[in-house]
Design a protein around this motif. Structure first.
Motif, short mmCIF file in Angstrom:
data_model
loop_
_atom_site.label_atom_id
_atom_site.label_comp_id
_atom_site.label_asym_id
_atom_site.label_seq_id
_atom_site.Cartn_x
_atom_site.Cartn_y
_atom_site.Cartn_z
N GLY A 155 0.77 -1.23 -0.03
CA GLY A 155 0.00 0.21 -0.15
C GLY A 155 0.84 1.27 0.01
O GLY A 155 0.90 2.00 1.17
N ASN A 156 1.46 1.62 -1.08
CA ASN A 156 2.41 2.79 -1.13
C ASN A 156 1.65 3.81 -1.81
O ASN A 156 2.52 4.65 -2.22
CB ASN A 156 3.85 2.20 -1.86
CG ASN A 156 3.46 1.81 -3.35
OD1 ASN A 156 2.47 1.50 -3.69
ND2 ASN A 156 4.52 1.31 -3.69
N GLN A 157 0.42 3.84 -2.28
CA GLN A 157 -0.24 5.03 -2.91
C GLN A 157 -0.69 6.07 -1.80
O GLN A 157 -0.99 7.27 -2.67
CB GLN A 157 -1.33 4.39 -3.71
CG GLN A 157 -1.06 3.33 -4.77
CD GLN A 157 -0.81 1.78 -4.09
OE1 GLN A 157 -1.50 1.67 -3.18
NE2 GLN A 157 -0.05 1.00 -4.75
N GLY A 158 -0.87 5.97 -0.78
CA GLY A 158 -1.21 6.95 0.14
C GLY A 158 -0.87 6.67 1.63
O GLY A 158 0.13 6.22 1.94
N ALA A 159 -1.29 7.57 2.56
CA ALA A 159 -0.95 7.50 3.80
C ALA A 159 -1.91 6.26 4.68
O ALA A 159 -1.33 6.32 5.86
CB ALA A 159 -1.49 8.99 4.53
N PHE A 160 -2.65 6.05 4.35
CA PHE A 160 -3.63 5.07 4.77
C PHE A 160 -2.75 3.81 5.38
O PHE A 160 -2.81 3.62 6.85
CB PHE A 160 -4.69 4.15 3.97
CG PHE A 160 -5.53 3.25 4.52
CD1 PHE A 160 -6.35 3.72 5.72
CD2 PHE A 160 -5.50 2.03 4.32
CE1 PHE A 160 -7.01 2.47 6.08
CE2 PHE A 160 -6.04 1.23 4.67
CZ PHE A 160 -6.94 1.37 5.80
N CYS A 161 -2.29 2.93 4.53
CA CYS A 161 -1.46 1.91 5.24
C CYS A 161 -0.26 2.25 6.13
O CYS A 161 -0.18 1.69 7.29
CB CYS A 161 -0.90 1.09 4.06
SG CYS A 161 -2.12 -0.03 3.22
N PRO A 162 0.53 3.16 5.55
CA PRO A 162 1.68 3.55 6.71
C PRO A 162 0.96 4.12 8.20
O PRO A 162 1.46 3.90 9.03
CB PRO A 162 2.75 4.33 6.10
CG PRO A 162 1.92 4.92 4.95
CD PRO A 162 0.89 3.78 4.57
N GLY A 163 0.13 5.00 8.17
CA GLY A 163 -0.54 5.54 9.05
C GLY A 163 -1.19 4.90 9.99
O GLY A 163 -1.02 4.73 11.22
N LEU A 164 -1.89 3.87 9.69
CA LEU A 164 -2.56 2.64 10.42
C LEU A 164 -1.40 1.74 10.96
O LEU A 164 -1.85 1.37 12.16
CB LEU A 164 -3.63 2.05 9.55
CG LEU A 164 -4.73 1.09 10.37
CD1 LEU A 164 -5.35 1.95 11.38
CD2 LEU A 164 -5.65 0.43 9.39
N ALA A 165 -0.84 1.42 10.23
CA ALA A 165 0.33 0.40 10.58
C ALA A 165 1.02 1.21 11.67
O ALA A 165 1.31 0.45 12.77
CB ALA A 165 1.26 0.04 9.58
N ALA A 166 1.34 2.45 11.68
CA ALA A 166 2.18 3.09 12.63
C ALA A 166 1.56 3.02 14.08
O ALA A 166 2.14 2.86 15.22
CB ALA A 166 2.49 4.42 12.33
N MET A 167 0.17 3.30 14.18
CA MET A 167 -0.71 3.27 15.27
C MET A 167 -0.91 1.66 15.74
O MET A 167 -0.81 1.48 16.92
CB MET A 167 -1.96 3.87 15.00
CG MET A 167 -1.92 5.47 14.81
SD MET A 167 -3.54 6.08 14.75
CE MET A 167 -4.24 5.61 13.18
N MET A 168 -1.07 0.84 14.98
CA MET A 168 -1.16 -0.45 15.23
C MET A 168 0.04 -0.96 15.94
O MET A 168 -0.03 -1.83 16.97
CB MET A 168 -1.56 -1.30 14.31
CG MET A 168 -3.00 -0.85 13.64
SD MET A 168 -3.64 -1.73 12.34
CE MET A 168 -3.87 -3.39 13.07
#
Length: 234
Positions: A155-168
């Protein structure tokens, strides 16, 4: 009280309060919009369940017209999973996982399919504890972490995957500051093509000060507030 905790605790309250007062979009009509409102902009459980129910109804209608539709299938699974979380329904939890696993098998390079599998395992463990989540639902941290890693890679197209992964990541292990910070920094730099990307970029930026201060406990506490239903009041 450690100095960092004294500094960051007010920030946790401010960030949570700012998100709590965000209005639910009046024109939330798609399942994704309804679920975003339920998970991130609603503090009342009854209201959230109404929105989740509407998302399931709309998803079912779409699937009746277009069987196998990827987006409707995904959002139906998310909605059932959210309902399971709020009502503690084991049958709903298992149904949602079956939907996610079938979707991942059908779309092996789908970042969102991997992310919802990660969320299913890691949220269950966070909510119930490792032993109970494993015994009651079959949730496993190893499977959740592996799916999370795949989601970020895909998921390198936006902030969704890295942002959610950071919090998890920081919620699961408050000592894992370096990895959580790396993910949050990536989300802060990422584009925001969708409303969920906007939410996750904002949330990643919110936990970055604590991560940069090497204060994993405060970052984890804030992440819990910013993850789905983290501001639920009942």
């Amino acid at each position: 009280m450690p100095i960092t905790m004294a500094i960051w605790r007010p920030m946790i309250a401010c960030a949570a309060a700012a998100l709590a007062v965000m209005p639910v979009p009046a024109m939330a009509n798609t399942p994704r919009e309804l679920l975003t409102a339920a998970a991130f902009q609603t503090t009342d459980k009854a209201r959230a369940l109404v929105l989740i129910g509407r998302a399931i109804t709309v998803s079912d209608r779409i699937l009746a017209e277009r069987p196998g539709d990827r987006e409707a299938t995904l959002q139906r699974g998310v909605a059932i999973g959210y309902r399971a979380k709020l009502t503690r329904s084991r049958s709903d939890a298992r149904t949602s996982l079956a939907i996610f696993e079938a979707l991942a098998a059908r779309y092996p390079r789908d970042a969102e399919a991997q992310m919802v599998i990660a969320g299913w395992h890691l949220d269950a463990i966070d909510q119930l504890g490792g032993f109970m989540a494993r015994t009651m639902l079959g949730a496993k941290a190893q499977l959740g972490e592996a799916a999370l890693t795949r989601a970020v890679a895909l998921g390198n197209q936006g902030a969704f995957c890295p942002g959610l992964a950071a919090m998890m990541r920081i919620r699961s292990d408050s000592n894992n500051v370096a990895e959580a910070r790396k993910l949050a920094e990536a989300a802060a730099r990422a584009p925001t093509p969708t409303p969920l990307d906007i939410v996750m970029k904002r949330n990643a930026i919110a936990i970055l000060p604590a991560l940069r201060a090497n204060d994993g406990k405060t970052a984890a506490a804030l992440a819990r507030k910013l993850l789905p239903f983290g501001r639920m009041t009942d």
